[in-house]
Design a protein around this motif. Structure first.
Motif, PDB file in Angstrom:
ATOM      1  N   GLU A 267       0.818  -1.209   0.000  1.00  0.00           N
ATOM      2  CA  GLU A 267       0.000   0.000   0.000  1.00  0.00           C
ATOM      3  C   GLU A 267       0.855   1.264   0.000  1.00  0.00           C
ATOM      4  N   LYS A 268       2.016   1.212   0.677  1.00  0.00           N
ATOM      5  CA  LYS A 268       2.893   2.379   0.674  1.00  0.00           C
ATOM      6  C   LYS A 268       3.547   2.545  -0.691  1.00  0.00           C
ATOM      7  N   GLU A 270       2.237   1.612  -3.484  1.00  0.00           N
ATOM      8  CA  GLU A 270       1.159   2.109  -4.348  1.00  0.00           C
ATOM      9  C   GLU A 270       0.871   3.573  -4.060  1.00  0.00           C
ATOM     10  N   ASN A 271       0.966   3.987  -2.782  1.00  0.00           N
ATOM     11  CA  ASN A 271       0.743   5.389  -2.429  1.00  0.00           C
ATOM     12  C   ASN A 271       1.732   6.292  -3.158  1.00  0.00           C
ATOM     13  N   THR A 274       0.880   6.449  -6.872  1.00  0.00           N
ATOM     14  CA  THR A 274      -0.327   7.257  -7.096  1.00  0.00           C
ATOM     15  C   THR A 274      -0.029   8.748  -6.983  1.00  0.00           C
ATOM     16  N   ILE A 275       0.728   9.131  -5.956  1.00  0.00           N
ATOM     17  CA  ILE A 275       1.091  10.541  -5.781  1.00  0.00           C
ATOM     18  C   ILE A 275       1.873  11.038  -6.992  1.00  0.00           C
ATOM     19  N   GLY A 310       6.276  11.520  -3.528  1.00  0.00           N
ATOM     20  CA  GLY A 310       5.995  10.240  -4.180  1.00  0.00           C
ATOM     21  C   GLY A 310       7.254   9.428  -4.392  1.00  0.00           C
ATOM     22  N   LYS A 536      -8.860   0.271  -7.267  1.00  0.00           N
ATOM     23  CA  LYS A 536      -7.608   0.747  -6.678  1.00  0.00           C
ATOM     24  C   LYS A 536      -6.682  -0.377  -6.216  1.00  0.00           C
TER      25      LYS A 536
END
Length: 581
Positions: A267-268, A270-271, A274-275, A310, A536
């Motif tokens: 998830e990190k 992917e974060n 995404t950013i 990011g 997502k």
């Protein structure tokens, strides 16, 4: 069935010859006054009972489930991930069954148990790590035999027909089991089997059927031994043409899988991606190329802050990933540490730049240039992204290729896998069950794109070009247009820099342009625009690599396919129960 006998007077049982009692659980003797036992000639013996004798004309069917690699790299690092919860689809968070649980393979096969006179289904006791690791699969085969001999210890003299069902590498555990049970020497060397003094596989037991669910079949190891197969043994093979684990990922048998990616948090990762995807590069370009405007400057500052945030999040997770890998090769271990040191320099640099652009103060272009701290970061970036002509001379791809190279880093062996057991079954009839049309991804009309992508990756493995394989995989996480935006941003920045910094920027832009050429060549556009925008979670997004490696790979055990049911019913030997005709 239970039975209780109550006798008000004296109960005497006399046997002219022997008298034996066998119980699958406990035998309890209890008296208000005295229990008397006597062995007139040879005394009393404890601890070495014989097995019950064979019952004439009785054939017992035993179905045994062997879980595999739903998560092909066991990112949780659990010791017994492949267990009964795996088959029963118990929700990990809710700790209970879901609606889908009652329609899956496990539950549906339970419904036919009573249709047969002597059918037994075992899936409660056997478990193993599920790791993509040769050693773990070998140990799992020993655990499987140990569980069988303990669970069915009173049937060692009975005719037992085994029906083995394995998902993913569970099928290779079954193949290794077939090798183990033919060799008293292998059984004798097993520390697991020695604990219970097991020395051989029961002679009357035979493997009557094997059901492979998404099993990746190796060419060299875990081969099916026919020595203990029933003469009418049936082979059932369920496969999905979108299964990336079966056709590619399982080629690599990795060492020290437990905890390899334990610290990796998708998830990190992917974060960060995404950013970075959401950075409005046009706002930065307008500021750099146009006349000064305060509002445009503030917008550019905000986008620069997000861009470096990011990158920082991505680098953080990448460092955790690399640092978690244990490498025995001393030279390669030193290279790994040098690489991590470079990454930490990048991490600190991206953090400093992010903080600079997050703060207030002047928004002129001189301050913009100063905030970038290019002297701190650009030399490191040019080392990391150095690439002269192609994948073979890329610094980062060459390093990772060494890490994943056979017998060099974390990979024990690379063995091209196949979706069919035809090479191993040597003439046995195979019931082939193709479930591709049942994969949600099939409705996206991306079969041609997927096949082209798969052929390219398989070709890279076959030619031992791991750099090319890694580039093809990495290219699915970024689109050519996104990398092009970054390159254009660097090109625009060259307008405000001179001297050595300008020269270093040109080198970086050249490196990224060469990577852009590769991404443009290898990005397969496997995911539809609608799925990318609306779904997502990567493992639920049809066409993403996590989806193809996990969801497509797991599909085979989510249903009790009609062809599989028909095949299994035809292999059972204990006879139909007349009450369920």
């Amino acid at each position: 069935m239970s039975r209780t006998r109550i006798v008000k007077g004296t109960y005497t049982k006399v046997s002219e010859k022997g008298h034996s009692m066998y119980s699958n659980e406990n035998i309890v003797t209890n008296a208000t006054r005295t229990v008397t036992e006597e062995g007139t000639e040879n005394g009393l013996y404890w601890g070495s009972p014989k097995d019950p004798p064979q019952t004439a004309r009785r054939i017992i069917d035993v179905v045994m489930f062997v879980a595999g690699t739903t998560d092909p790299i066991n990112t949780t690092g659990e010791r017994h991930q492949a267990n009964t919860k795996y088959w029963q689809a118990i929700d990990a968070e809710l700790k209970q069954k879901t609606k889908e649980s009652y329609n899956n393979f496990w539950h549906k096969i339970q419904e036919i148990k009573l249709h047969y006179l002597d059918l037994h289904i075992e899936g409660e006791f056997f478990s193993w790590s599920g790791d993509n690791d040769t050693k773990e699969r070998n140990l799992a085969s020993e655990r499987l035999l140990d569980v069988m001999l303990r669970t069915y210890r009173f049937w060692r003299n009975q005719e037992v027909h085994l029906h083995l069902i394995g998902h993913s590498h569970g099928g290779n555990v079954i193949n290794q089991f077939s090798e183990l049970i033919t060799s008293r020497e292998m059984i004798g060397k097993s520390a697991i089997l020695k604990r219970n003094n097991f020395t051989e596989f029961p002679t009357p037991w035979k493997i009557k059927s094997i059901t492979y669910l998404s099993t990746p079949f190796f060419q060299r190891k875990h081969q099916l031994n026919h020595g203990k197969l029933h003469q009418d043994c049936k082979i059932i093979n369920v496969h999905n043409e979108y299964d990336l684990t079966q056709q590619l990922i399982a080629n690599f048998s990795l060492l020290n899988m437990e905890g390899l990616l334990k610290s990796f948090q998708m998830e990190k990762f992917e974060n960060g991606i995404t950013i970075l995807k959401n950075v409005k590069m046009d706002l930065i370009m307008q500021y750099l190329k146009g006349w000064y405007n305060e509002n445009k400057a503030i917008a550019a500052w905000r986008e620069m802050s997000n861009a470096f945030l990011g990158i920082n999040l991505i680098v953080q997770e990448f460092i955790k990933y690399i640092d978690s890998i244990t490498i025995e090769n001393s030279t390669l271990a030193n290279e790994k540490q040098s690489f991590i040191s470079l990454l930490r320099n990048v991490l600190q640099w991206t953090y400093d730049v992010h903080k600079n652009f997050s703060g207030g103060g002047r928004h002129d272009k001189i301050t913009f240039a100063r905030h970038l701290k290019l002297t701190q970061g650009i030399n490191t970036l040019n080392i990391l992204f150095d690439i002269k002509t192609g994948v073979r001379d890329s610094y980062i791809l060459s390093l990772l290729a060494n890490v994943f190279g056979e017998s060099r880093g974390i990979t024990d062996s690379i063995d091209a896998t196949s979706w069919t057991p035809q090479r191993q079954t040597r003439g046995l009839t195979i019931l082939d069950v193709n479930i591709t049309q049942h994969d949600s991804y099939n409705s996206r009309r991306k079969k041609s794109a997927f096949d082209t992508f798969l052929r390219g990756t398989q070709s890279a493995v076959q030619s031992n070009n791991l750099e090319d394989l890694l580039m093809r995989l990495f290219s699915q996480f970024i689109k050519p247009a996104q990398l092009q935006k970054i390159t254009e941003g660097i090109n625009a920045a060259e307008y405000i820099f001179t001297g050595n910094l300008d020269a270093q920027l040109k080198i970086l832009r050249g490196n990224l342009e060469r990577y852009h050429t590769l991404v443009n060549q290898y990005h397969a556009f496997l995911v539809t625009a609608n799925d990318e925008a609306t779904i997502k979670e990567l493992d639920k997004r049809p066409g993403s690599l996590p989806y193809l490696a996990m969801t497509s790979h797991s599909l085979s055990h989510t249903q009790f396919w009609q062809q599989v049911e028909d095949g299994l019913r035809g292999s059972f030997s204990s006879g139909r129960n007349p009450r369920y005709q």
